[in-house]
Write a protein that holds these residues in place. Sequence first.
Motif, PDB file in Angstrom:
ATOM      1  N   VAL A   1       0.808  -1.420  -0.905  1.00 20.79           N
ATOM      2  CA  VAL A   1      -0.245  -0.047  -0.350  1.00 20.79           C
ATOM      3  C   VAL A   1       1.112   1.108   0.303  1.00 20.79           C
ATOM      4  N   LEU A   2       0.836   2.162  -1.197  1.00 22.50           N
ATOM      5  CA  LEU A   2       1.425   3.523  -0.790  1.00 22.50           C
ATOM      6  C   LEU A   2       0.469   4.130  -0.900  1.00 22.50           C
TER       7      LEU A   2
ATOM      8  N   SER B   1      -4.449   6.072  -9.861  1.00 22.85           N
ATOM      9  CA  SER B   1      -4.572   5.466 -11.061  1.00 22.85           C
ATOM     10  C   SER B   1      -3.609   4.036 -11.272  1.00 22.85           C
ATOM     11  N   GLN B   2      -2.903   3.390 -10.339  1.00 21.26           N
ATOM     12  CA  GLN B   2      -1.404   3.250 -10.804  1.00 21.26           C
ATOM     13  C   GLN B   2      -2.105   1.807  -9.715  1.00 21.26           C
ATOM     14  N   THR B   3      -3.251   1.576  -9.549  1.00 24.77           N
ATOM     15  CA  THR B   3      -3.691   1.023  -8.395  1.00 24.77           C
ATOM     16  C   THR B   3      -4.093   0.176  -9.084  1.00 24.77           C
ATOM     17  N   SER B   4      -3.759  -1.655  -8.934  1.00 19.36           N
ATOM     18  CA  SER B   4      -3.732  -2.438  -9.563  1.00 19.36           C
ATOM     19  C   SER B   4      -3.052  -3.898  -9.392  1.00 19.36           C
TER      20      SER B   4
ATOM     21  N   THR C   1       2.145  -9.129  -7.469  1.00 17.66           N
ATOM     22  CA  THR C   1       1.773  -8.089  -6.497  1.00 17.66           C
ATOM     23  C   THR C   1       0.514  -7.262  -6.614  1.00 17.66           C
ATOM     24  N   ARG C   2      -0.116  -7.140  -5.429  1.00 15.38           N
ATOM     25  CA  ARG C   2      -1.207  -6.158  -5.458  1.00 15.38           C
ATOM     26  C   ARG C   2      -1.071  -5.422  -4.883  1.00 15.38           C
ATOM     27  N   LEU C   3      -1.125  -4.014  -5.875  1.00 17.00           N
ATOM     28  CA  LEU C   3      -0.942  -1.987  -5.033  1.00 17.00           C
ATOM     29  C   LEU C   3      -1.591  -1.786  -5.189  1.00 17.00           C
ATOM     30  N   THR C   4      -1.615  -1.288  -3.786  1.00 15.25           N
ATOM     31  CA  THR C   4      -2.895   0.146  -3.794  1.00 15.25           C
ATOM     32  C   THR C   4      -2.431   1.154  -2.893  1.00 15.25           C
ATOM     33  N   VAL C   5      -2.720   2.678  -4.430  1.00 16.50           N
ATOM     34  CA  VAL C   5      -2.149   3.634  -4.067  1.00 16.50           C
ATOM     35  C   VAL C   5      -2.997   4.523  -3.473  1.00 16.50           C
TER      36      VAL C   5
END
Lengths: 113, 111
Positions: free
Chosen positions: A12-13, A84-87, A108-112
């Motif tokens: 998470v970022l 928008s880079q949450t993906s 890799t599950r990334l949440t921004v």
Amino acid sequence: NAGVTQTPKFRVLKTGQSMTLLCAQDMNHEYMYWYRQDPGMGLRLIHYSVGEGTTAKGEVPDGYNVSRLKKQNFLLGLESAAPSQTSVYFCASSAFGSYNEQFFGPGTRLTVL
Amino acid sequence: DAKTTQPPSMDCAEGRAANLPCNHSTISGNEYVYWYRQIHSQGPQYIIHGLKNNETNEMASLIITEDRKSSTLILPHATLRDTAVYYCIVRSIQGAQKLVFGQGTRLTINP
């Protein structure tokens, strides 16, 4: 053989932060790829590499950078993360030659935020 | 690379053959048909590919029409573990192996 591994599995970022996703393969493959997958969608190619020291843009490269300093590793960087880079990000590799199948990592599950 | 059209979803009973169609009417002579599947958010898995002849491996069979404008992936004895999204991809054998994924067919195997 571990195949294709990805680090980290989750992250998470906050908007504006940077991070690097690591992809490693132990199959001695020449080609490596980074894809992203948004909910309900197919995968889209971000960047790819046809060999150590080479990279090329895919379908959706904006906001990402990559490096292939070692044959077995392919790094994906986000310099200033945006929501928008949450993906989910998938790495893949394949042997030299146009016919060969791609082997995918677990993602890799990334949440921004 | 040529565009493909697949039904968004299909159902099949466990133990029966699952037949997944794909239209690729604009395919050109140097383009292959590839099938991948993605089980519940895992990374996609290669199934099979072909040019113009029918192909079979331990996972599935691929039937390509004579005019190459469509194909069918056949899972001969579907199991619950075959529930997944199946992607039909057409790509040139020239250049880098860039796969273009559509939305695929969500196949549900029912007990």
